[in-house]
Design a protein around this motif. Structure first.
Motif, PDB file in Angstrom:
ATOM      1  N   MET A  99       0.831  -1.200   0.000  1.00 27.66           N
ATOM      2  CA  MET A  99       0.000   0.000   0.000  1.00 27.66           C
ATOM      3  C   MET A  99       0.873   1.260   0.000  1.00 27.66           C
ATOM      4  O   MET A  99       1.854   1.322   0.728  1.00 27.66           O
ATOM      5  N   GLU A 100       0.490   2.197  -0.826  1.00 24.47           N
ATOM      6  CA  GLU A 100       1.277   3.435  -0.880  1.00 24.47           C
ATOM      7  C   GLU A 100       0.964   4.317   0.331  1.00 24.47           C
ATOM      8  O   GLU A 100      -0.191   4.480   0.708  1.00 24.47           O
ATOM      9  N   ILE A 101       2.040   4.856   0.923  1.00 25.77           N
ATOM     10  CA  ILE A 101       1.839   5.718   2.088  1.00 25.77           C
ATOM     11  C   ILE A 101       1.684   7.163   1.621  1.00 25.77           C
ATOM     12  O   ILE A 101       2.514   7.678   0.871  1.00 25.77           O
ATOM     13  N   LYS A 102       0.594   7.795   2.069  1.00 25.83           N
ATOM     14  CA  LYS A 102       0.408   9.216   1.722  1.00 25.83           C
ATOM     15  C   LYS A 102       0.567  10.113   2.938  1.00 25.83           C
ATOM     16  O   LYS A 102       1.048  11.224   2.852  1.00 25.83           O
ATOM     17  N   CYS A 103       0.107   9.571   4.075  1.00 25.53           N
ATOM     18  CA  CYS A 103       0.085  10.431   5.267  1.00 25.53           C
ATOM     19  C   CYS A 103       0.680   9.695   6.465  1.00 25.53           C
ATOM     20  O   CYS A 103       0.295   8.567   6.767  1.00 25.53           O
ATOM     21  N   VAL A 104       1.606  10.363   7.137  1.00 22.89           N
ATOM     22  CA  VAL A 104       2.282   9.764   8.295  1.00 22.89           C
ATOM     23  C   VAL A 104       1.803  10.453   9.567  1.00 22.89           C
ATOM     24  O   VAL A 104       1.800  11.686   9.647  1.00 22.89           O
ATOM     25  N   GLY A 105       1.408   9.668  10.543  1.00 21.65           N
ATOM     26  CA  GLY A 105       1.040  10.216  11.857  1.00 21.65           C
ATOM     27  C   GLY A 105       2.209  10.070  12.821  1.00 21.65           C
ATOM     28  O   GLY A 105       2.928   9.074  12.779  1.00 21.65           O
ATOM     29  N   ILE A 106       2.396  11.093  13.671  1.00 19.66           N
ATOM     30  CA  ILE A 106       3.486  11.026  14.669  1.00 19.66           C
ATOM     31  C   ILE A 106       2.883  11.131  16.052  1.00 19.66           C
ATOM     32  O   ILE A 106       2.009  11.977  16.296  1.00 19.66           O
ATOM     33  N   LEU A 107       3.381  10.324  16.970  1.00 22.16           N
ATOM     34  CA  LEU A 107       2.966  10.494  18.362  1.00 22.16           C
ATOM     35  C   LEU A 107       4.132  10.236  19.309  1.00 22.16           C
ATOM     36  O   LEU A 107       5.088   9.537  18.984  1.00 22.16           O
ATOM     37  N   THR A 108       4.029  10.860  20.499  1.00 15.31           N
ATOM     38  CA  THR A 108       4.983  10.582  21.575  1.00 15.31           C
ATOM     39  C   THR A 108       4.192   9.937  22.706  1.00 15.31           C
ATOM     40  O   THR A 108       3.068  10.348  22.992  1.00 15.31           O
ATOM     41  N   SER A 109       4.770   8.917  23.320  1.00 13.69           N
ATOM     42  CA  SER A 109       3.987   8.111  24.266  1.00 13.69           C
ATOM     43  C   SER A 109       4.844   7.688  25.450  1.00 13.69           C
ATOM     44  O   SER A 109       6.066   7.600  25.354  1.00 13.69           O
ATOM     45  N   GLY A 110       4.172   7.447  26.573  1.00 16.43           N
ATOM     46  CA  GLY A 110       4.873   6.964  27.769  1.00 16.43           C
ATOM     47  C   GLY A 110       5.647   8.072  28.453  1.00 16.43           C
ATOM     48  O   GLY A 110       5.244   9.238  28.424  1.00 16.43           O
ATOM     49  N   GLY A 111       6.776   7.719  29.053  1.00 11.69           N
ATOM     50  CA  GLY A 111       7.584   8.731  29.747  1.00 11.69           C
ATOM     51  C   GLY A 111       8.178   9.714  28.760  1.00 11.69           C
ATOM     52  O   GLY A 111       8.684   9.316  27.721  1.00 11.69           O
ATOM     53  N   ASP A 112       8.111  11.008  29.085  1.00  9.00           N
ATOM     54  CA  ASP A 112       8.685  11.990  28.162  1.00  9.00           C
ATOM     55  C   ASP A 112      10.202  12.028  28.318  1.00  9.00           C
ATOM     56  O   ASP A 112      10.743  11.592  29.334  1.00  9.00           O
ATOM     57  N   ALA A 113      10.854  12.551  27.306  1.00 12.34           N
ATOM     58  CA  ALA A 113      12.315  12.623  27.341  1.00 12.34           C
ATOM     59  C   ALA A 113      12.757  13.858  26.565  1.00 12.34           C
ATOM     60  O   ALA A 113      12.130  14.219  25.563  1.00 12.34           O
ATOM     61  N   PRO A 114      13.843  14.514  27.025  1.00 12.14           N
ATOM     62  CA  PRO A 114      14.344  15.658  26.267  1.00 12.14           C
ATOM     63  C   PRO A 114      14.728  15.229  24.848  1.00 12.14           C
ATOM     64  O   PRO A 114      15.183  14.100  24.647  1.00 12.14           O
ATOM     65  N   ALA A 115      14.529  16.127  23.910  1.00 11.72           N
ATOM     66  CA  ALA A 115      14.808  15.914  22.480  1.00 11.72           C
ATOM     67  C   ALA A 115      13.734  15.121  21.757  1.00 11.72           C
ATOM     68  O   ALA A 115      13.862  14.833  20.573  1.00 11.72           O
ATOM     69  N   MET A 116      12.643  14.798  22.461  1.00  7.85           N
ATOM     70  CA  MET A 116      11.497  14.254  21.714  1.00  7.85           C
ATOM     71  C   MET A 116      11.031  15.289  20.694  1.00  7.85           C
ATOM     72  O   MET A 116      10.642  14.951  19.577  1.00  7.85           O
ATOM     73  N   ASN A 117      11.106  16.579  21.076  1.00 13.45           N
ATOM     74  CA  ASN A 117      10.702  17.627  20.134  1.00 13.45           C
ATOM     75  C   ASN A 117      11.615  17.670  18.907  1.00 13.45           C
ATOM     76  O   ASN A 117      11.139  17.870  17.793  1.00 13.45           O
TER      77      ASN A 117
END
Ligand code: ADP
Length: 325
Positions: free
Chosen positions: A1-19
């Protein structure tokens, strides 16, 4: 399947540089012609549909910010098949064909289960200060947390030496001793007590027997939080009972270890890994975590990354001992 749209999420414990990772994934995706959607609060947002279309400017000026602009959460509902079904329906409704999940071992475990149930391409990024994911030399946030520990312990050393005390400093790490061990080297601590060897040796007894305090006027011991080490409180209690001649103090560094502007090293690995996540999707990879080994990007299957037995370099315990005589 061709990918058109990518979703991003951050989950669980946060960490510096996730941004920094969110920024890199977003920009690399747009560069390669994908649409991008930011999913708020980890798997929670995937279930509730809290989703924002991302343009390049949504991630402007976040490379230096701690925390995560997407917020993070723990989501009990996602651990159930019913919850994951709703998450899948949200993805269909939003037209999201692939996911980049930034998080620790729990988040990648969730990603693995979800991907296998619904045949969705998912790429993971190791976002945790604990450095406990297998197959990567380092994780996003680990270096910043290590530097935070170093600054805090440097300050404690000033007061510890003024009072001739034994300090147990508890650092994070869940069941991994990386922060404690490398934190001990970076601060010239007298010892590190880590979960990896807790069932093999009585590290406290060994420490006392080594006469660690003889020629010094303060001793700082970094202790990894963990049930098997007993944590700093558990060890202090033991000292009070078994070695009452020592004046013990406990400092638990806690959540300050998660915060702060990321170090250059964390920003760089988060940026490289974020770009690599999109390259992995372009290459048809799925169910892999991006890792870095010997400065090269590698793809680590989820099943390996979450194995929970990342080896620690035990020689470093000796290094701590030799350098603190
Ligand atoms: P971390 O990613 O920092 O290790 P957690 O262990 O809290 O954090 O996991 C984050 C989230 O990942 C959980 O709240 C849950 O939604 C999801 N998750 C964890 N384990 C599983 C699992 N076995 N199946 C499905 N989802 C899971």
């Amino acid at each position: 399947m061709e990918i058109k749209c990518v979703g991003i999420l951050t989950s669980g414990g946060d960490a510096p540089a996730m941004n920094a990772a969110i920024r890199a994934v977003t920009r690399a995706a747009i560069y390669n012609g994908f649409e991008v959607k930011g999913i708020m609060r980890g798997y929670k947002g995937l279930i509730s549909g809290e989703i924002i279309p991302f343009k390049t400017q949504n991630v402007s000026n976040i490379i230096k910010q701690g925390g995560t602009i997407l917020k993070t959460a723990r989501c009990q509902e996602f651990t159930t098949p019913e919850g994951r079904k709703i998450a899948y329906e949200t993805m269909q409704k939003e037209g999201i064909d692939a996911l980049v999940v930034i998080g620790g071992d729990g988040s990648l475990t969730g990603a693995r289960v979800f991907a296998s149930e619904y045949n969705i391409p998912i790429v993971g990024l190791p976002g945790t200060i604990d450095n406990d994911l297998y197959g990567t030399d380092t994780t996003i946030g680990y270096d910043t947390a290590l530097n935070t520990i170093m600054e805090a312990v440097d300050k404690l050393r000033d007061t510890a030496s003024s009072h001739e005390r034994l300090f147990f400093v508890e650092v994070m790490g869940r069941n991994a001793g990386f922060l404690a061990l490398n934190g001990a080297i970076a601060t010239g601590a007298e010892a590190a007590i880590i979960p990896e060897i807790a069932t093999e040796v009585d590290q406290l007894a060994e420490l006392i027997q080594n006469g660690f305090r003889k020629s010094k006027n303060s001793s700082i011991v970094l202790v990894a939080e963990s049930e098997v080490t007993g944590g700093a409180m558990g060890l202090a209690k033991r000292v009070e009972e078994e070695y009452p001649q020592y004046d013990v103090r406990v400092t638990i560094l806690g959540h300050i270890q998660r915060g702060g502007s990321p170090t250059a090293s964390d920003r760089i690995i988060a940026s490289r890994m974020g770009e690599a996540a999109i390259n992995a999707l372009l290459e048809g990879q799925r169910n892999v975590m991006i890792g870095i080994q010997n400065d090269e990007i590698v793809y680590v299957p989820f099943s390996k990354a979450i194995r929970n037995d990342k080896p620690i370099n035990r020689d470093l315990l000796n290094t701590v001992k030799i350098l603190s005589i």
